[in-house]
Design a protein around this motif. Structure first.
Motif, PDB file in Angstrom:
ATOM      1  N   UNK A 191       0.850  -1.184   0.000  1.00 10.71           N
ATOM      2  CA  UNK A 191       0.000   0.000   0.000  1.00 10.71           C
ATOM      3  C   UNK A 191       0.887   1.235   0.000  1.00 10.71           C
ATOM      4  N   UNK A 192       0.443   2.229  -0.723  1.00  2.37           N
ATOM      5  CA  UNK A 192       1.140   3.503  -0.686  1.00  2.37           C
ATOM      6  C   UNK A 192       0.214   4.481   0.014  1.00  2.37           C
ATOM      7  N   UNK A 193       0.694   5.071   1.059  1.00  7.92           N
ATOM      8  CA  UNK A 193      -0.174   5.945   1.848  1.00  7.92           C
ATOM      9  C   UNK A 193       0.383   7.354   1.746  1.00  7.92           C
ATOM     10  N   UNK A 194      -0.445   8.278   1.329  1.00  8.29           N
ATOM     11  CA  UNK A 194       0.045   9.635   1.096  1.00  8.29           C
ATOM     12  C   UNK A 194      -0.957  10.627   1.619  1.00  8.29           C
ATOM     13  N   UNK A 195      -0.431  11.752   2.033  1.00  5.04           N
ATOM     14  CA  UNK A 195      -1.319  12.835   2.402  1.00  5.04           C
ATOM     15  C   UNK A 195      -1.329  13.826   1.249  1.00  5.04           C
ATOM     16  N   UNK A 205      -3.193   3.981  -1.984  1.00  5.48           N
ATOM     17  CA  UNK A 205      -3.276   3.350  -3.299  1.00  5.48           C
ATOM     18  C   UNK A 205      -2.731   1.942  -3.176  1.00  5.48           C
ATOM     19  N   UNK A 207      -0.823  -1.201  -4.370  1.00  3.67           N
ATOM     20  CA  UNK A 207       0.228  -1.496  -5.333  1.00  3.67           C
ATOM     21  C   UNK A 207       0.019  -2.863  -5.962  1.00  3.67           C
ATOM     22  N   UNK A 239       9.371  -7.296  -6.919  1.00  5.12           N
ATOM     23  CA  UNK A 239      10.570  -6.765  -7.563  1.00  5.12           C
ATOM     24  C   UNK A 239      10.613  -5.259  -7.499  1.00  5.12           C
ATOM     25  N   UNK A 240       9.442  -4.686  -7.324  1.00  6.19           N
ATOM     26  CA  UNK A 240       9.392  -3.253  -7.521  1.00  6.19           C
ATOM     27  C   UNK A 240       9.616  -2.474  -6.245  1.00  6.19           C
ATOM     28  N   UNK A 241       9.712  -3.167  -5.151  1.00  3.47           N
ATOM     29  CA  UNK A 241       9.827  -2.421  -3.898  1.00  3.47           C
ATOM     30  C   UNK A 241      11.268  -2.157  -3.551  1.00  3.47           C
TER      31      UNK A 241
ATOM     32  N   UNK B 347       2.285  13.829 -13.754  1.00  8.64           N
ATOM     33  CA  UNK B 347       2.468  13.484 -12.349  1.00  8.64           C
ATOM     34  C   UNK B 347       2.878  12.022 -12.263  1.00  8.64           C
ATOM     35  N   UNK B 349       3.355   8.999  -9.625  1.00 11.79           N
ATOM     36  CA  UNK B 349       2.983   8.637  -8.267  1.00 11.79           C
ATOM     37  C   UNK B 349       4.126   7.885  -7.619  1.00 11.79           C
ATOM     38  N   UNK B 350       4.282   8.114  -6.336  1.00 11.24           N
ATOM     39  CA  UNK B 350       5.323   7.410  -5.608  1.00 11.24           C
ATOM     40  C   UNK B 350       4.735   6.807  -4.349  1.00 11.24           C
ATOM     41  N   UNK B 351       5.581   6.091  -3.632  1.00 13.42           N
ATOM     42  CA  UNK B 351       5.058   5.398  -2.464  1.00 13.42           C
ATOM     43  C   UNK B 351       4.710   6.372  -1.361  1.00 13.42           C
ATOM     44  N   UNK B 352       5.660   7.238  -1.056  1.00 17.67           N
ATOM     45  CA  UNK B 352       5.398   8.159   0.037  1.00 17.67           C
ATOM     46  C   UNK B 352       4.952   9.526  -0.451  1.00 17.67           C
ATOM     47  N   UNK B 353       5.487   9.953  -1.546  1.00 16.83           N
ATOM     48  CA  UNK B 353       5.073  11.235  -2.110  1.00 16.83           C
ATOM     49  C   UNK B 353       5.060  11.087  -3.623  1.00 16.83           C
ATOM     50  N   UNK B 354       4.406  12.006  -4.248  1.00 14.69           N
ATOM     51  CA  UNK B 354       4.349  11.963  -5.715  1.00 14.69           C
ATOM     52  C   UNK B 354       5.154  13.107  -6.289  1.00 14.69           C
ATOM     53  N   UNK B 433       4.721  18.846  -4.275  1.00 14.03           N
ATOM     54  CA  UNK B 433       3.377  19.369  -4.102  1.00 14.03           C
ATOM     55  C   UNK B 433       3.420  20.836  -4.495  1.00 14.03           C
ATOM     56  N   UNK B 456      12.516  -2.498 -12.685  1.00 12.15           N
ATOM     57  CA  UNK B 456      11.174  -1.969 -12.529  1.00 12.15           C
ATOM     58  C   UNK B 456      10.989  -1.728 -11.038  1.00 12.15           C
ATOM     59  N   UNK B 457      11.087  -0.469 -10.662  1.00 17.47           N
ATOM     60  CA  UNK B 457      10.994  -0.143  -9.238  1.00 17.47           C
ATOM     61  C   UNK B 457      10.004   0.973  -9.030  1.00 17.47           C
ATOM     62  N   UNK B 458       9.374   0.956  -7.879  1.00 18.98           N
ATOM     63  CA  UNK B 458       8.499   2.057  -7.524  1.00 18.98           C
ATOM     64  C   UNK B 458       9.328   3.245  -7.075  1.00 18.98           C
ATOM     65  N   UNK B 648       2.298   5.553 -12.520  1.00 18.37           N
ATOM     66  CA  UNK B 648       3.373   5.107 -11.662  1.00 18.37           C
ATOM     67  C   UNK B 648       4.731   5.167 -12.341  1.00 18.37           C
ATOM     68  N   UNK B 650       5.776   3.176 -15.053  1.00 18.30           N
ATOM     69  CA  UNK B 650       6.303   1.902 -15.506  1.00 18.30           C
ATOM     70  C   UNK B 650       5.665   1.497 -16.815  1.00 18.30           C
TER      71      UNK B 650
END
Lengths: 241, 717
Positions: A191-195, A205, A207, A239-241, B347, B349-354, B433, B456-458, B648, B650
């Motif tokens: 899970x991706x958690x964002x503010x 979101x 994953x 693989x993507x993490x 844009x 998207x990323x895990x913690x921020x975009x 942002x 292929x990485x996030x 994302x 990819x």
């Protein structure tokens, strides 16, 4: 997400980039009202999808690639199936046809089971049995909203029994009767958690199923999730993490 | 509790709770409005009685006799007429409240209550009647915690209004109630005039005990809880009682903050809001007001809102509020940097921020200054390293043993493309942002693109995060991001056919200097293609970004050539043998190739087109969506078009991702005689050798002696 809050939800979930155009929104609103009454694609015609069965899930696991958009399209793939004929057992190549409708149903079911989430406290269970919507749910606080443990899968609990007694002691049985997101595999990854909007909105979101967006405005009652995507599971996640 | 004798007559102002009940009695008798006695927490009073009422409401499902209690307390309320039940009644006058309870109590007690009411109103005149009736409700008051099971009562006794002694209860739990114990003692020891009043006092004192952990007493908690319930009037309160209980408790510990104090949780929100507010303010406010005329000057900032509108028709994009913020952020960027053209790329998207990505072109000459600084830093580093190597080599040569030099040479580094050409045609700025500062991304090198294709990485959202992968990515997340942006741009930036055209052709196309091939310009005569045609055929769209070759560049460079050669174009080259030994030239599709020539993904077309609205084709927009890079969209309508990416970052592959296998095991150094170790002789061998040598020596000496003797003999003769 309720039909009434569709507009608001789309607005709040728009951070993922996918949404609906105004004409589709309008037609969707109208038709959702009608769907409540009876069933009817294309945001105007709905057809009742049969509930997913296990064999459907197995069948559709073999199908890869995108959806076509046509419910009656049939996918073909060859499978090796064992055929018993008398005493001999040999394998034959069998062409199995899977209808897209079936595939759609099973994908929806999988998505719902896997990644439909609600915040903690929105539902609670009474000892009398049924689960109720918590009318006094005021929303998560900001610090809670950033934690994965504040969200639950919206399905029958699968994991709860496996917890140790120590962990169970901290749970509140009226609220914590569903699996939390914390223990999703891969841990800290799916899970991706964002503010967004400067802490005014928390967006989760998935994953594993890219396209699933869950939003919640902390300290309010607004929350919901929507899936806009291609209906394909992201199997490359580790693989993507 | 029984110490201070209740003095109902005198308005005693002592500390214990007994005075409250005595006040009650006084009020009841005198029928004075309670406002004069605001010294006491009136709400406490009222809620106590209210608690009794509520309790009775709950018990309606139970025994019939309970309903009898209702009218009593309603009568009391009636007696208190002037008291305001502020928290309770939500503005209803007391009489109405009475009425509702009567209605809700069910028809069973209806008739009885009216008669009872009359009786009890008479009772109010009397002295002790209240407390006799108050007696039983105190116990429900004490039991409101959880025991909803009510006890049996004897109806006729209540109606008779006689002073009674304490009634025995069936419920065993009640025996543990301290107030009852006190009460019982009382009853036997001294004939108190108001035993029930004491019971009330006891019960209330117990309820008012504050718990050890906090200042909250059960009494106040119940007050809050019941207040809340009565205010909100939820349906079926019994089933949500637990939740309400918890909520009330929570609220006690988290009171709504003062507006004067800052909520620590909201701090980041406020910070971001302030930053965004700065976006809204005009620039250069300190230099005087800007006149209206100045604002009409063309800026490099594109019309984001218009683009957002068209994309919204297609069902793509961010919300309009977000788009406007992006517009302001771009405006801020344009003011800060010397920008010639600017575009909102999309844009990621990323895990913690975009990331919000802006594609810009600097003005002529501006960019070089920054580039040089960056390069100097890098070169400085390289020079230092080379120096170090040289020194090391010298040292090595001085050493006696020369370490065998490895024969492995790293493959030649493919030089990156110059600025403003190929993959580095545009500069990219990112920010997380709108309102946050923009960061410039470095140029992309071919090696980075080649590696980016293999992994292929996030994205995490932090530019300096390392990219941990195999094969190891040469760079951090900023480089990986830039490489992906380059790939996406090259693959999905398209325009309607005819919008761009090549410049004037310079002679034959066969000349390598065909500069028209990698640059284009806008076609001033472009008339726009009807939307329906755009949707029908892919040939109406063309790529206007150069394809990236497998080498990682847009223009091919032979890595083995030592001399610096001018760039050669990838296509139509027949001079393939200029010193290229084993390397084949890479060819890619030329610029402005229509989309119909794109390779398919499995059986699926790489692009999907549709009209934005099938119901009104006259006004709709042609939308193209990439299936190869999910999240890349383009719209065209009339003379306008635009590309956007939200996703994302990819590529789509129908097969699962297969990571690169590790490299084959390297060969060991070939073993030959010169480096083979000799085995040392063992001790026996050495001794044997030594013995043999001694023997040989001894034998040699003997021979010498013999010879000498022979010589001597010869001499003597």
């Amino acid at each position: 997400m309720d039909a009434e809050s569709l507009l608001l939800s789309l607005e709040l979930a728009s951070g993922s980039g996918q949404g609906l155009s105004p004409d589709r929104r309008a037609s969707l609103l109208t038709s959702l009202l009608l769907v409540k009454r009876d069933y009817r694609l294309n945001c105007t015609d709905w057809s009742l999808l049969p509930p997913a069965t296990e064999e459907m899930v197995v069948q559709t696991a073999m199908v890869k690639g995108r959806f076509m958009g046509d419910p009656s399209h049939e996918y073909e793939h060859t499978e090796l199936q064992k055929v018993n004929e008398g005493d001999k057992v040999f394998e034959e190549e069998v062409v199995v046809q899977v209808k897209e409708e079936t595939r759609l149903v099973s994908i929806i079911d999988q998505i719902d089971k896997a990644v439909a989430i609600i915040p903690r406290g929105a539902l609670f269970k009474t000892p009398f049995g049924p689960t109720n919507v918590n009318r006094t749910f005021e929303g998560l606080s900001l610090s809670e909203a950033k934690k994965l443990s504040s969200y639950f899968h919206f399905r029958e609990a699968v994991d709860l029994k496996n917890k140790t007694l120590l962990e169970k002691a901290d749970l509140d049985p009226s609220l914590d009767f569903m699996d939390s997101l914390e223990h999703d595999i891969p841990k800290a990854g799916s899970w991706s958690i964002q503010m967004e909007r400067g802490n005014a909105l928390v967006v989760l979101r998935s994953l594993l199923w890219p396209g699933l967006t869950f939003y919640h405005a902390p300290r309010t009652k607004n929350y919901g999730y929507i899936y806009v995507g291609t209906g394909e599971k992201n199997l490359d996640l580790p693989f993507m993490l | 509790m029984g110490d201070s004798p209740p003095n109902p007559e005198a308005p005693s102002q002592q500390q214990s709770s007994s005075r409250r009940s005595s006040q009650v009695s006084e009020r009841q008798r005198s029928r004075e409005p309670s406002q004069s006695q605001a010294a006491f927490p009136d709400e406490g009073q009222q809620v106590l009685l209210g608690a009794q009422q509520i309790n009775l409401r709950w018990s309606q499902g139970g025994n019939l006799p309970e309903d009898e209690n209702l009218p009593m307390f309603q009568a009391e309320e009636g007696g208190m007429g002037g008291m305001e039940y502020q928290p309770m009644s939500a503005g209803f006058p007391v009489e109405f409240q009475t009425q509702t309870y009567l209605d809700e109590s069910g028809t069973q007690a209806g008739e009885q209550t009216t008669s009872l009411m009359q009786q009890l109103q008479r009772l109010q005149q009397g002295q002790g009647g209240f407390f006799q009736q108050l007696e039983s409700p105190t116990y429900p008051g004490a039991n409101v915690l959880g025991q909803f099971s009510m006890y049996q009562r004897d109806d006729p006794q209540f109606m008779q209004n006689i002073e009674h002694g304490p009634y025995l209860r069936d419920d065993p739990a009640l025996h543990f109630s301290p107030s009852e114990l006190g009460f019982m003692n009382f009853g036997t020891e001294m004939p108190e005039p108001e035993p029930r009043e004491l019971a009330v006092q006891n019960a209330k004192a117990y309820l008012l005990q504050t718990s050890i952990n906090c200042d909250l007493s059960l009494y106040e908690h119940l007050v809050n809880l019941l207040t809340k319930i009565l205010n909100q009037r939820p349906e079926d309160p019994l089933s949500i009682l637990e939740t309400l209980n918890r909520t009330t408790q929570w609220e006690w510990f988290h009171p709504k903050m003062d507006t004067l104090r800052d909520d620590p949780e909201m701090q980041p929100t406020y910070e971001i809001a302030e930053k965004q507010k700065a976006l809204f303010s005009r620039s250069g406010g300190g230099e005087g007001e800007q006149e209206m005329e100045e604002e009409v000057v063309e800026t490099a900032v594109p019309n984001i809102m218009e683009t957002a509108f068209y994309f919204e028709q297609a069902g793509v994009g961010l919300s309009s509020v977000e788009s406007f913020r992006i517009f302001l952020a771009l405006k801020q960027l344009v003011e800060q940097q010397p920008i010639h053209t600017c575009r909102f790329w999309g844009k990621i998207l990323g895990l913690k921020r975009s990331y919000l990505v802006a594609e810009v072109e600097f003005r002529e000459g501006e960019e070089e200054a920054e580039e040089e600084e960056v390069e100097e830093l890098m070169e400085g580093g390289e020079v230092v390293e080379a120096h170090g190597e040289e020194e090391g080599e010298e040292d090595e040569e001085k050493a006696v043993d020369v370490v065998p030099k490895p024969t492995w040479k790293p493959p030649p580094v493919i030089p990156k493309e110059e600025s403003r050409t190929g993959a580095n045609k545009y500069l990219y700025f990112v920010c997380n942002e709108p309102g946050r500062p923009w960061t410039r991304l470095p140029h992309v090198t071919p090696a980075q693109i080649v590696h980016a294709r293999k992994i292929k990485k996030f994205f995490t959202g932090y530019l300096d995060a390392p990219v941990i992968s195999y094969p190891p990515f040469p760079g951090n997340e900023a480089n990986y991001l830039r490489a992906q942006i380059a790939r996406i741009s090259a693959a999905t930036h398209i325009s309607p056919l005819g919008f761009y055209q090549f410049g004037e052709e310079e002679g034959d196309e066969e000349e390598e200097g065909g500069a028209g091939r990698d640059s284009f310009e806008e076609n001033p005569d472009f008339e726009g293609i009807p939307v329906l045609e755009m949707v029908d055929s892919m040939a109406n769209w063309v790529h206007h970004m150069q394809h990236i070759l497998p080498q990682g560049r847009c223009t091919w460079v032979n890595p083995l050539q030592k001399s610096e050669e001018e760039e050669e174009l990838g296509e139509e080259e027949e001079k393939a043998d200029e010193g290229m030994e084993e390397v084949e030239q890479e060819v890619g599709p030329p610029l402005l190739t229509p989309l119909s020539e794109d390779a398919e993904i499995m059986h699926l077309s790489p692009w999907t087109t549709r009209l934005s609205c099938s119901l009104c084709p006259q006004y709709s927009v042609a939308v193209v969506r990439s299936n190869l890079w999910p999240g890349a969209y383009t719209y065209a309508s009339g003379k306008k078009f635009e590309n956007l990416y939200i996703g994302w970052g990819h590529k789509y592959s129908p097969d699962n991702f297969n990571p690169a296998l590790p490299a084959p095991i390297q060969q060991e150094y070939p073993s030959g005689p010169e480096i083979t170790e000799m085995s040392d002789p063992t001790v026996e061998e050495e001794q044997a050798l030594k013995a043999a040598q001694e023997q040989a020596l001894a034998a040699a000496e003997e021979e010498e002696e013999d010879e000498e003797e022979d010589e001597d003999e010869d001499l003597e003769d």
